[in-house]
Design a protein around this motif. Sequence first.
Motif, mmCIF file in Angstrom:
data_model
loop_
_atom_site.group_PDB
_atom_site.id
_atom_site.type_symbol
_atom_site.label_atom_id
_atom_site.label_comp_id
_atom_site.label_asym_id
_atom_site.label_seq_id
_atom_site.Cartn_x
_atom_site.Cartn_y
_atom_site.Cartn_z
ATOM 1 N N ARG A 1 0.826 -1.203 0.000
ATOM 2 C CA ARG A 1 0.000 0.000 0.000
ATOM 3 C C ARG A 1 0.860 1.252 0.000
ATOM 4 O O ARG A 1 0.571 2.225 -0.694
ATOM 5 C CB ARG A 1 -0.919 0.003 1.217
ATOM 6 C CG ARG A 1 -1.903 1.169 1.229
ATOM 7 C CD ARG A 1 -2.697 1.221 2.521
ATOM 8 N NE ARG A 1 -3.480 0.023 2.719
ATOM 9 C CZ ARG A 1 -3.208 -0.916 3.622
ATOM 10 N NH1 ARG A 1 -2.162 -0.786 4.422
ATOM 11 N NH2 ARG A 1 -3.973 -1.975 3.746
ATOM 12 N N ASP A 2 1.938 1.241 0.771
ATOM 13 C CA ASP A 2 2.849 2.387 0.806
ATOM 14 C C ASP A 2 3.480 2.627 -0.562
ATOM 15 O O ASP A 2 3.582 3.771 -1.021
ATOM 16 C CB ASP A 2 3.945 2.167 1.845
ATOM 17 C CG ASP A 2 3.418 2.152 3.262
ATOM 18 O OD1 ASP A 2 2.304 2.656 3.491
ATOM 19 O OD2 ASP A 2 4.124 1.624 4.146
ATOM 20 N N ALA B 1 -6.949 4.477 2.324
ATOM 21 C CA ALA B 1 -7.147 4.716 3.747
ATOM 22 C C ALA B 1 -8.244 3.812 4.300
ATOM 23 O O ALA B 1 -8.112 3.269 5.411
ATOM 24 C CB ALA B 1 -7.492 6.181 3.991
ATOM 25 N N LYS B 2 -9.330 3.635 3.550
ATOM 26 C CA LYS B 2 -10.400 2.751 4.002
ATOM 27 C C LYS B 2 -9.922 1.309 4.106
ATOM 28 O O LYS B 2 -10.279 0.593 5.056
ATOM 29 C CB LYS B 2 -11.592 2.852 3.037
ATOM 30 C CG LYS B 2 -12.305 4.197 3.070
ATOM 31 C CD LYS B 2 -12.855 4.472 4.457
ATOM 32 C CE LYS B 2 -13.567 5.803 4.530
ATOM 33 N NZ LYS B 2 -14.059 6.099 5.895
ATOM 34 N N SER B 3 -9.131 0.884 3.143
ATOM 35 C CA SER B 3 -8.566 -0.466 3.206
ATOM 36 C C SER B 3 -7.645 -0.619 4.413
ATOM 37 O O SER B 3 -7.654 -1.645 5.105
ATOM 38 C CB SER B 3 -7.792 -0.770 1.909
ATOM 39 O OG SER B 3 -7.124 -2.002 1.985
ATOM 40 N N GLU B 4 -6.846 0.413 4.673
ATOM 41 C CA GLU B 4 -5.951 0.407 5.823
ATOM 42 C C GLU B 4 -6.735 0.329 7.132
ATOM 43 O O GLU B 4 -6.355 -0.388 8.066
ATOM 44 C CB GLU B 4 -5.094 1.662 5.783
ATOM 45 C CG GLU B 4 -4.059 1.783 6.868
ATOM 46 C CD GLU B 4 -3.256 3.051 6.713
ATOM 47 O OE1 GLU B 4 -3.440 3.980 7.535
ATOM 48 O OE2 GLU B 4 -2.458 3.135 5.760
ATOM 49 N N GLU B 5 -7.854 1.051 7.201
ATOM 50 C CA GLU B 5 -8.666 1.047 8.414
ATOM 51 C C GLU B 5 -9.232 -0.333 8.712
ATOM 52 O O GLU B 5 -9.314 -0.745 9.881
ATOM 53 C CB GLU B 5 -9.799 2.067 8.286
ATOM 54 C CG GLU B 5 -9.326 3.503 8.408
ATOM 55 C CD GLU B 5 -10.488 4.463 8.551
ATOM 56 O OE1 GLU B 5 -11.634 4.053 8.244
ATOM 57 O OE2 GLU B 5 -10.257 5.604 8.967
ATOM 58 N N ARG B 6 -9.650 -1.055 7.679
ATOM 59 C CA ARG B 6 -10.196 -2.394 7.903
ATOM 60 C C ARG B 6 -9.149 -3.320 8.514
ATOM 61 O O ARG B 6 -9.448 -4.126 9.407
ATOM 62 C CB ARG B 6 -10.724 -2.969 6.587
ATOM 63 C CG ARG B 6 -12.006 -2.299 6.107
ATOM 64 C CD ARG B 6 -12.635 -3.070 4.963
ATOM 65 N NE ARG B 6 -11.823 -3.013 3.759
ATOM 66 C CZ ARG B 6 -11.963 -2.087 2.810
ATOM 67 N NH1 ARG B 6 -12.870 -1.133 2.947
ATOM 68 N NH2 ARG B 6 -11.200 -2.118 1.727
ATOM 69 N N GLU B 7 -7.912 -3.190 8.071
ATOM 70 C CA GLU B 7 -6.845 -4.027 8.607
ATOM 71 C C GLU B 7 -6.519 -3.661 10.053
ATOM 72 O O GLU B 7 -6.337 -4.544 10.900
ATOM 73 C CB GLU B 7 -5.588 -3.892 7.736
ATOM 74 C CG GLU B 7 -5.756 -4.445 6.329
ATOM 75 C CD GLU B 7 -4.495 -4.285 5.496
ATOM 76 O OE1 GLU B 7 -3.448 -3.916 6.080
ATOM 77 O OE2 GLU B 7 -4.549 -4.528 4.280
#
Length: 239
Positions: free
Chosen positions: A43-44, A188-194
């Motif tokens: 992601r980064d 960001a939404k994908s990161e939040e789920r993790e």
Amino acid sequence: MVGKVVAVMNGDVPAYGLWFLAAVNAGVFILFAFSFFKPTTARDWRSLGAFSAFVVALFAEMYGFPLTLYLLAGWVGSNFPALDPLSHDAGHLWPALFGWSMDPHWSPFHLLSFVFIGGGFMLIAVAWRVLHDAQSKGSLATSGPYARLRHPQYPGLALIMIGFFLQWPTLVTGLMLPVLLVMYWRLAKSEEREVEAAFGDRYRRYARAVPAFLPRPASRLIQAGGDRGVLFYQPGVRT
């Protein structure tokens, strides 16, 4: 190439076709962003790659081929006859759009761009140190910029890109900017789920108290119940 050398010797430095200069400038800013962002995950790298594409498109027009100026040359020439539509100064379109005859490098847009670009790099750098420290301890990052924003790295990248657009607007980067902002929102939404899967209720309480991208002006630090030692910003609570 010979024509360019003669032009430089005669003092007529070409404004464009300077692809080496475009590559050097793009490389410097990409390496600069890399050193601040320090990507470690897929992601980064995707975030940095999107930012790099924006920077390459920007400097390709700034020093290489001025596509935007070619497309707008007729409009610039008819509305601003004193301005060479293919000069380097014409690339700073904002002063021309407002009818200013000042040196574009001293225009409010150009000066404001330094604030945005510098602020974006500073935000990313400070946030990365907090995140790295939290990850090394296996904890949730909630201090520093993370006490105000859940995803400070994405607003940081957005500030840099907006700053560049204030400095040198182009049709390509103008089209890319909203697309990249939507992409960062989805990342960001994908990161939040993790993170929510890893920290559960603790992250949900943090997410309810701290906004994702824009800090709330009216807030103060409160103790989050169940998270000893962790302080969150609560909106609407005044001291």
